[in-house]
Design a protein around this motif. Structure first.
Motif, PDB file in Angstrom:
ATOM      1  N   GLN A 181       3.665  40.294  -0.910  1.00  0.00           N
ATOM      2  CA  GLN A 181       4.110  38.904  -1.079  1.00  0.00           C
ATOM      3  C   GLN A 181       5.184  38.546  -0.054  1.00  0.00           C
ATOM      4  O   GLN A 181       5.191  37.439   0.488  1.00  0.00           O
ATOM      5  CB  GLN A 181       4.635  38.695  -2.497  1.00  0.00           C
ATOM      6  CG  GLN A 181       3.571  38.749  -3.574  1.00  0.00           C
ATOM      7  CD  GLN A 181       4.150  38.580  -4.970  1.00  0.00           C
ATOM      8  OE1 GLN A 181       5.323  38.865  -5.214  1.00  0.00           O
ATOM      9  NE2 GLN A 181       3.336  38.115  -5.908  1.00  0.00           N
ATOM     10  N   THR A 183       2.418  37.496 -11.275  1.00  0.00           N
ATOM     11  CA  THR A 183       1.345  37.245 -10.310  1.00  0.00           C
ATOM     12  C   THR A 183       1.003  38.516  -9.540  1.00  0.00           C
ATOM     13  O   THR A 183      -0.173  38.812  -9.289  1.00  0.00           O
ATOM     14  CB  THR A 183       1.739  36.123  -9.343  1.00  0.00           C
ATOM     15  OG1 THR A 183       1.944  34.915 -10.081  1.00  0.00           O
ATOM     16  CG2 THR A 183       0.659  35.896  -8.294  1.00  0.00           C
ATOM     17  N   GLU A 204      -1.026  40.714 -11.824  1.00  0.00           N
ATOM     18  CA  GLU A 204      -2.390  40.195 -11.977  1.00  0.00           C
ATOM     19  C   GLU A 204      -3.210  40.455 -10.719  1.00  0.00           C
ATOM     20  O   GLU A 204      -4.425  40.705 -10.797  1.00  0.00           O
ATOM     21  CB  GLU A 204      -2.348  38.711 -12.318  1.00  0.00           C
ATOM     22  CG  GLU A 204      -1.789  38.450 -13.718  1.00  0.00           C
ATOM     23  CD  GLU A 204      -1.506  36.993 -13.990  1.00  0.00           C
ATOM     24  OE1 GLU A 204      -1.380  36.215 -12.995  1.00  0.00           O
ATOM     25  OE2 GLU A 204      -1.404  36.614 -15.175  1.00  0.00           O
ATOM     26  N   THR A 205      -2.566  40.421  -9.555  1.00  0.00           N
ATOM     27  CA  THR A 205      -3.260  40.743  -8.309  1.00  0.00           C
ATOM     28  C   THR A 205      -3.698  42.198  -8.307  1.00  0.00           C
ATOM     29  O   THR A 205      -4.826  42.534  -7.900  1.00  0.00           O
ATOM     30  CB  THR A 205      -2.355  40.463  -7.101  1.00  0.00           C
ATOM     31  OG1 THR A 205      -2.024  39.075  -7.078  1.00  0.00           O
ATOM     32  CG2 THR A 205      -3.051  40.835  -5.791  1.00  0.00           C
ATOM     33  N   GLU A 254       2.634  45.362  -4.553  1.00  0.00           N
ATOM     34  CA  GLU A 254       2.146  44.025  -4.214  1.00  0.00           C
ATOM     35  C   GLU A 254       3.288  43.081  -3.874  1.00  0.00           C
ATOM     36  O   GLU A 254       3.142  42.177  -3.045  1.00  0.00           O
ATOM     37  CB  GLU A 254       1.313  43.464  -5.367  1.00  0.00           C
ATOM     38  CG  GLU A 254       0.898  42.002  -5.232  1.00  0.00           C
ATOM     39  CD  GLU A 254       0.020  41.716  -4.026  1.00  0.00           C
ATOM     40  OE1 GLU A 254      -0.072  40.533  -3.637  1.00  0.00           O
ATOM     41  OE2 GLU A 254      -0.580  42.659  -3.469  1.00  0.00           O
ATOM     42  N   HIS A 290      -7.422  45.315   0.656  1.00  0.00           N
ATOM     43  CA  HIS A 290      -7.758  44.263  -0.307  1.00  0.00           C
ATOM     44  C   HIS A 290      -7.373  42.889   0.240  1.00  0.00           C
ATOM     45  O   HIS A 290      -8.099  41.906   0.028  1.00  0.00           O
ATOM     46  CB  HIS A 290      -7.025  44.526  -1.625  1.00  0.00           C
ATOM     47  CG  HIS A 290      -7.220  43.461  -2.658  1.00  0.00           C
ATOM     48  ND1 HIS A 290      -8.371  43.345  -3.416  1.00  0.00           N
ATOM     49  CD2 HIS A 290      -6.397  42.443  -3.068  1.00  0.00           C
ATOM     50  CE1 HIS A 290      -8.250  42.317  -4.240  1.00  0.00           C
ATOM     51  NE2 HIS A 290      -7.076  41.748  -4.049  1.00  0.00           N
ATOM     52  N   HIS A 291      -6.250  42.812   0.961  1.00  0.00           N
ATOM     53  CA  HIS A 291      -5.778  41.542   1.512  1.00  0.00           C
ATOM     54  C   HIS A 291      -6.339  41.262   2.902  1.00  0.00           C
ATOM     55  O   HIS A 291      -5.919  40.296   3.549  1.00  0.00           O
ATOM     56  CB  HIS A 291      -4.252  41.532   1.562  1.00  0.00           C
ATOM     57  CG  HIS A 291      -3.608  41.421   0.206  1.00  0.00           C
ATOM     58  ND1 HIS A 291      -3.797  40.337  -0.625  1.00  0.00           N
ATOM     59  CD2 HIS A 291      -2.772  42.259  -0.466  1.00  0.00           C
ATOM     60  CE1 HIS A 291      -3.118  40.506  -1.744  1.00  0.00           C
ATOM     61  NE2 HIS A 291      -2.480  41.667  -1.681  1.00  0.00           N
TER      62      HIS A 291
END
Length: 332
Positions: A149, A282, A285-286, A145, A180-181
């Protein structure tokens, strides 16, 4: 320190020499005030770490490597149950299911063990309803992830064509996180047929072998990717992507050789080569949210489950590419 019934001794893995381990007895550690004692329920292989350390090579070029290796290391992708909490810990409670969301990078025992102590800030609570294989690799999800970012700094992947090179564990996570994004299309690239097929099942819209003849080098072609993530660390693969990607190629794989960036890549507009970012909560958590949403299936990476005492056998499966990941059970 609050605690449940905990044995005085446990078993943990120690890599004693290249290709050799001990499944050794040790005292169960006591958590410091800011730490948690975790009963390890499952710990996933991290192929690059496992292959290098058991194979006698440092993970990163130039590092020293000494044996016996740190007890329980290089195990860091773990799910477990809180067995005890230190006096300063208020964020977690005994009996709670947790995952290790980052490798601290410190010289300390790892999760290839029945119990391990870990800082509370490096653990996150998760649902106890999901199988261990769904949670053990959250740390990998966090790591991948971070590359998304970095791409988000350049506009992200939503509605765009995203290429993923290398469909090992990280690449298969990247395929899922791209969807997902909101990626419009995901191109998976790997020479291994089975991994391409799995990528398609996990959300890739198209797969490539990585042969130049099947995907011509033309950044202006309609088949070109808008952005890409390299999960191989291989300079020729990164260079392959640079010539087939319009905006940016993000590096995730550990690069060991120089990458050639020539003048032709500067124009059209130029393509950006993006380095890695920092591990952060973060991102973890994503990854957890993606698992909860059903858009990230980490259990799909687990080829087999083995007793932790069969570690050498499991790493052999990884080396021969007969497994993507192995979930080790310290209690079997």
């Amino acid at each position: 320190m609050n605690a449940v019934s905990i044995p005085q001794t446990m078993r943990r893995l120690v890599i004693t020499a290249p290709g050799e381990i001990e499944w050794a007895e040790a005292s169960v550690p006591t958590p410091k005030p800011e730490e948690v004692l975790v009963k390890v329920l499952g710990v996933s292989s991290c192929p690059h770490w496992d292959l290098h350390i058991l194979g006698g090579e440092p993970m990163f070029p130039g590092q020293d490597l000494h044996y016996p290796y740190l007890p329980g290391q290089p195990g860091h992708e773990a799910v477990g149950e809180v067995a005890a909490v230190g006096s300063a810990v208020a964020s977690l409670r005994v009996g709670q299911r947790v995952v290790a969301w980052r490798d601290t990078g410190e010289a300390r025992p790892g999760f290839y063990a029945q119990f391990n102590t870990f800082r509370a800030v490096d653990l996150l609570p998760v649902s106890a309803e999901r199988p261990h294989g769904q949670w053990a690799s959250v740390e990998l999800g966090m790591c991948v992830e971070v590359s998304f970012q970095r791409l988000a700094e350049l506009g992200g992947v939503r509605g765009r064509r995203v290429a993923i090179a290398g469909l090992g564990p990280a690449g298969l996570v990247a395929v899922q996180l791209a969807r997902h994004h909101g990626a419009a299309a995901v191109i998976g690239m790997d020479p291994v047929t089975e991994r391409r097929e799995l990528a398609l099942r996990l959300g890739a819209t198209h797969v490539e072998t990585g042969e130049a003849a099947s995907w011509p080098a033309d950044r202006n072609d309609e088949r070109a990717a808008d952005v890409a993530i390299d999960c191989t660390g291989l300079a020729p693969v990164v260079e392959f992507l640079l010539r087939r990607t319009r905006q940016a190629v993000a590096l995730f794989g550990v690069v060991r050789d120089p990458i050639r960036y020539d003048g032709a890549l500067m124009w059209g507009p130029g393509v950006t080569l993006v380095g890695y970012g920092d591990h952060n909560r973060t991102a973890a958590e994503t990854a957890i949210a993606a698992v909860e949403a059903g858009t990230l299936d980490l259990s799909a990476l687990i080829t087999t489950t083995l007793p932790l005492r069969d570690y050498v056998r499991g790493v052999g499966l990884l080396r021969r590419k007969e497994a993507i990941k192995v979930l080790f059970d310290p209690w079997a």
